[in-house]
Enzyme design. Structure first.
Site, PDB file in Angstrom:
ATOM      1  N   GLU A   3      -5.592  -5.049  10.528  1.00 18.72           N
ATOM      2  CA  GLU A   3      -5.153  -3.757  10.574  1.00 18.72           C
ATOM      3  C   GLU A   3      -4.640  -3.305  11.878  1.00 18.72           C
ATOM      4  O   GLU A   3      -5.847  -1.703  11.843  1.00 18.72           O
ATOM      5  CB  GLU A   3      -4.621  -3.431   9.945  1.00 18.72           C
ATOM      6  CG  GLU A   3      -4.763  -3.168   8.452  1.00 18.72           C
ATOM      7  CD  GLU A   3      -3.592  -2.249   7.586  1.00 18.72           C
ATOM      8  OE1 GLU A   3      -2.719  -3.089   7.018  1.00 18.72           O
ATOM      9  OE2 GLU A   3      -4.335  -1.444   6.934  1.00 18.72           O
TER      10      GLU A   3
ATOM     11  N   GLY B  11       2.263   2.152  10.982  1.00 15.79           N
ATOM     12  CA  GLY B  11       2.720   3.145  11.090  1.00 15.79           C
ATOM     13  C   GLY B  11       3.713   3.787  11.907  1.00 15.79           C
ATOM     14  O   GLY B  11       4.680   4.321  11.958  1.00 15.79           O
TER      15      GLY B  11
ATOM     16  N   ASN C 240       0.964  -1.168   0.355  1.00 14.43           N
ATOM     17  CA  ASN C 240      -0.329   0.070   0.427  1.00 14.43           C
ATOM     18  C   ASN C 240       0.915   1.479  -0.049  1.00 14.43           C
ATOM     19  O   ASN C 240       1.605   1.229   0.698  1.00 14.43           O
ATOM     20  CB  ASN C 240      -0.721  -0.178   1.891  1.00 14.43           C
ATOM     21  CG  ASN C 240      -1.916   1.113   0.932  1.00 14.43           C
ATOM     22  OD1 ASN C 240      -1.870   2.196   0.315  1.00 14.43           O
ATOM     23  ND2 ASN C 240      -2.550   1.267   3.037  1.00 14.43           N
ATOM     24  N   TRP C 241       0.827   1.865  -0.890  1.00 15.75           N
ATOM     25  CA  TRP C 241       1.735   3.084  -1.120  1.00 15.75           C
ATOM     26  C   TRP C 241       1.555   4.655  -1.024  1.00 15.75           C
ATOM     27  O   TRP C 241       1.640   5.661  -1.115  1.00 15.75           O
ATOM     28  CB  TRP C 241       2.172   3.182  -2.819  1.00 15.75           C
ATOM     29  CG  TRP C 241       3.418   1.978  -3.162  1.00 15.75           C
ATOM     30  CD1 TRP C 241       4.126   1.373  -2.174  1.00 15.75           C
ATOM     31  CD2 TRP C 241       3.808   1.584  -4.666  1.00 15.75           C
ATOM     32  NE1 TRP C 241       4.409  -0.220  -3.136  1.00 15.75           N
ATOM     33  CE2 TRP C 241       4.843   0.464  -4.461  1.00 15.75           C
ATOM     34  CE3 TRP C 241       3.216   1.952  -6.057  1.00 15.75           C
ATOM     35  CZ2 TRP C 241       4.756  -0.333  -5.661  1.00 15.75           C
ATOM     36  CZ3 TRP C 241       3.953   1.305  -6.726  1.00 15.75           C
ATOM     37  CH2 TRP C 241       5.059   0.196  -6.370  1.00 15.75           C
ATOM     38  N   LYS C 242       0.561   3.747  -0.456  1.00 16.00           N
ATOM     39  CA  LYS C 242      -0.787   5.343   0.033  1.00 16.00           C
ATOM     40  C   LYS C 242      -0.787   6.210  -1.062  1.00 16.00           C
ATOM     41  O   LYS C 242      -0.519   6.801  -1.955  1.00 16.00           O
ATOM     42  CB  LYS C 242      -0.227   5.572   1.652  1.00 16.00           C
ATOM     43  CG  LYS C 242      -0.191   4.224   2.085  1.00 16.00           C
ATOM     44  CD  LYS C 242      -0.377   4.585   3.853  1.00 16.00           C
ATOM     45  CE  LYS C 242      -0.694   3.176   4.578  1.00 16.00           C
ATOM     46  NZ  LYS C 242      -0.118   3.420   6.171  1.00 16.00           N
TER      47      LYS C 242
ATOM     48  N   HIS D 147     -10.037   1.210   4.572  1.00 16.66           N
ATOM     49  CA  HIS D 147      -8.802   1.390   5.124  1.00 16.66           C
ATOM     50  C   HIS D 147      -9.159   2.449   6.475  1.00 16.66           C
ATOM     51  O   HIS D 147      -9.611   3.498   6.281  1.00 16.66           O
ATOM     52  CB  HIS D 147      -7.765   1.934   4.146  1.00 16.66           C
ATOM     53  CG  HIS D 147      -6.542   1.937   4.860  1.00 16.66           C
ATOM     54  ND1 HIS D 147      -5.683   3.142   5.774  1.00 16.66           N
ATOM     55  CD2 HIS D 147      -5.520   0.847   4.454  1.00 16.66           C
ATOM     56  CE1 HIS D 147      -4.282   2.565   6.516  1.00 16.66           C
ATOM     57  NE2 HIS D 147      -4.399   1.764   5.621  1.00 16.66           N
TER      58      HIS D 147
ATOM     59  N   SER E 109       2.932  -1.857  10.429  1.00 12.93           N
ATOM     60  CA  SER E 109       4.536  -2.052  10.409  1.00 12.93           C
ATOM     61  C   SER E 109       5.223  -2.882  10.476  1.00 12.93           C
ATOM     62  O   SER E 109       6.200  -3.452  10.963  1.00 12.93           O
ATOM     63  CB  SER E 109       4.529  -1.669  12.319  1.00 12.93           C
ATOM     64  OG  SER E 109       4.337  -0.248  12.539  1.00 12.93           O
TER      65      SER E 109
ATOM     66  N   GLY F 163       2.833  -1.246   4.183  1.00 10.23           N
ATOM     67  CA  GLY F 163       3.405   0.383   4.285  1.00 10.23           C
ATOM     68  C   GLY F 163       3.637   0.715   3.688  1.00 10.23           C
ATOM     69  O   GLY F 163       4.852   0.428   2.406  1.00 10.23           O
ATOM     70  N   GLY F 164       4.827   1.340   4.233  1.00 14.75           N
ATOM     71  CA  GLY F 164       5.936   1.220   5.039  1.00 14.75           C
ATOM     72  C   GLY F 164       7.018   1.359   4.772  1.00 14.75           C
ATOM     73  O   GLY F 164       8.022   1.040   3.623  1.00 14.75           O
TER      74      GLY F 164
HETATM   75  P1  PGA Z   1       2.599   0.564   7.810  1.00 18.07           P
HETATM   76  O1  PGA Z   1       1.190   0.551   7.103  1.00 18.07           O
HETATM   77  O2  PGA Z   1       3.017  -1.003   7.262  1.00 18.07           O
HETATM   78  O3  PGA Z   1       3.323   1.566   7.226  1.00 18.07           O
HETATM   79  O4  PGA Z   1       2.307  -0.020   9.108  1.00 18.07           O
HETATM   80  C1  PGA Z   1       0.160  -0.240   6.722  1.00 18.07           C
HETATM   81  C2  PGA Z   1      -1.206  -0.292   5.887  1.00 18.07           C
HETATM   82  O5  PGA Z   1      -1.792   1.281   6.233  1.00 18.07           O
HETATM   83  O6  PGA Z   1      -1.575  -0.763   5.419  1.00 18.07           O
END
Ligand code: PGA
Length: 257
Positions: free
Chosen positions: A171, A177, A12-14, A98, A218, A239-240
């Site tokens: 999640e 994050g 997920n590159w947001k 999300h 995370s 995400g990150g």
């Molecule tokens: P994260 O994000 O891996 O940066 O915690 C996950 C997400 O929001 O899908």
């Protein structure tokens, strides 16, 4: 019991990369994952990058996903994009509900339910439905209730066409994050709650055949090991750590063995 489901790892590159950066990352993903034969790997870039990313990953096993979707097919809905449009742009997956959209775009249960229904009705995309408790709900011991409630609200009354798949992404909002994932055993426990709720809603056969359950929050190459051999964990939403091709590849390779 051994988990025999095909594993899935979703990036997920947001809203974290420009078009140029997104396409560069997609090209790197293509070169990393070419020849990667097992499991499912999905990248979800921002809307305006979808078509370019589709071109960049063509010929590799990496699949394309949207980060959100609207529930109508066509019409006067300024700023929105339908499931059909995402499919036209090359998407095979789409994230629905999300927690960041619940928070910033005020997406509520009804909207998430309508989105999911429209995605399944159009039958061109696999939805990735996000659920999870916030810190206050966790502290007050309401996690199990929250998960059950969110699933009932999103999925209640939905009927599936044969072989239609839904990915449920657990999640915990407070872990997203934060740099610290939850303990794998805790994710596994939450996934069992998800499974039991799906059993109640759809019966054990549909629950077993039409769903995969993934963890998000995370995840990185440093902590992924703990999540790779769990009975009720079919994959990860990242995400990150998905913003770096090498790091994401390490996560996917560890998970999809
Ligand atoms: P994260 O994000 O891996 O940066 O915690 C996950 C997400 O929001 O899908």
């Amino acid at each position: 019991m051994e988990n025999k489901k095909e594993k899935i790892v979703i990036a997920n590159w947001k809203m974290k990369l420009s078009l140029k950066e997104t396409v560069e990352l997609a090209k790197k993903m293509k070169s990393k994952f070419t020849g990667f034969k097992k499991g499912t790997v999905v990248v979800c870039p921002n809307f305006v990058s979808l078509a370019e990313v589709g071109k960049a990953i063509k010929g590799s096993p990496v699949k394309l996903g949207g980060q959100s979707v609207f529930w109508e097919e066509l019409g006067a809905y300024t700023g929105e994009i339908s499931a059909n449009m995402l499919a036209e742009a090359g998407c095979e997956y789409v994230i629905v509900g999300h927690s960041e959209r619940r928070e910033y775009m005020l997406e509520n249960y009804e909207m998430i339910h309508k989105k999911l229904k429209s995605v399944l009705n159009m039958d061109k995309l696999t939805p990735i439905v996000c659920i999870g408790e916030n810190m206050n709900e966790r502290k007050t011991d309401r996690r199990d209730f929250v998960l059950t409630h969110q699933l009932q609200q999103a999925l209640g009354g939905i009927s599936f066409l044969k072989n239609q798949e839904v990915i449920i992404a657990y999640e915990p909002i407070w872990a997203i994050g934060s740099g610290v994932a939850i303990e794998p055993a805790e994710a596994e426990y939450a996934h069992k709650i998800v499974k039991l709720t799906l059993n109640d809603l759809f019966g054990p056969q549909v629950a077993a055949n039409n769903f995969r359950i993934v963890y998000g929050g995370s995840i990185s190459s440093k902590n992924v090991k703990g999540f790779t051999d769990l009975e009720n964990t079919d994959g990860l939403l990242v995400g990150g750590a998905s913003l770096d091709a090498e790091e994401f590849y390490k996560v996917a390779k560890a998970m999809i063995k």
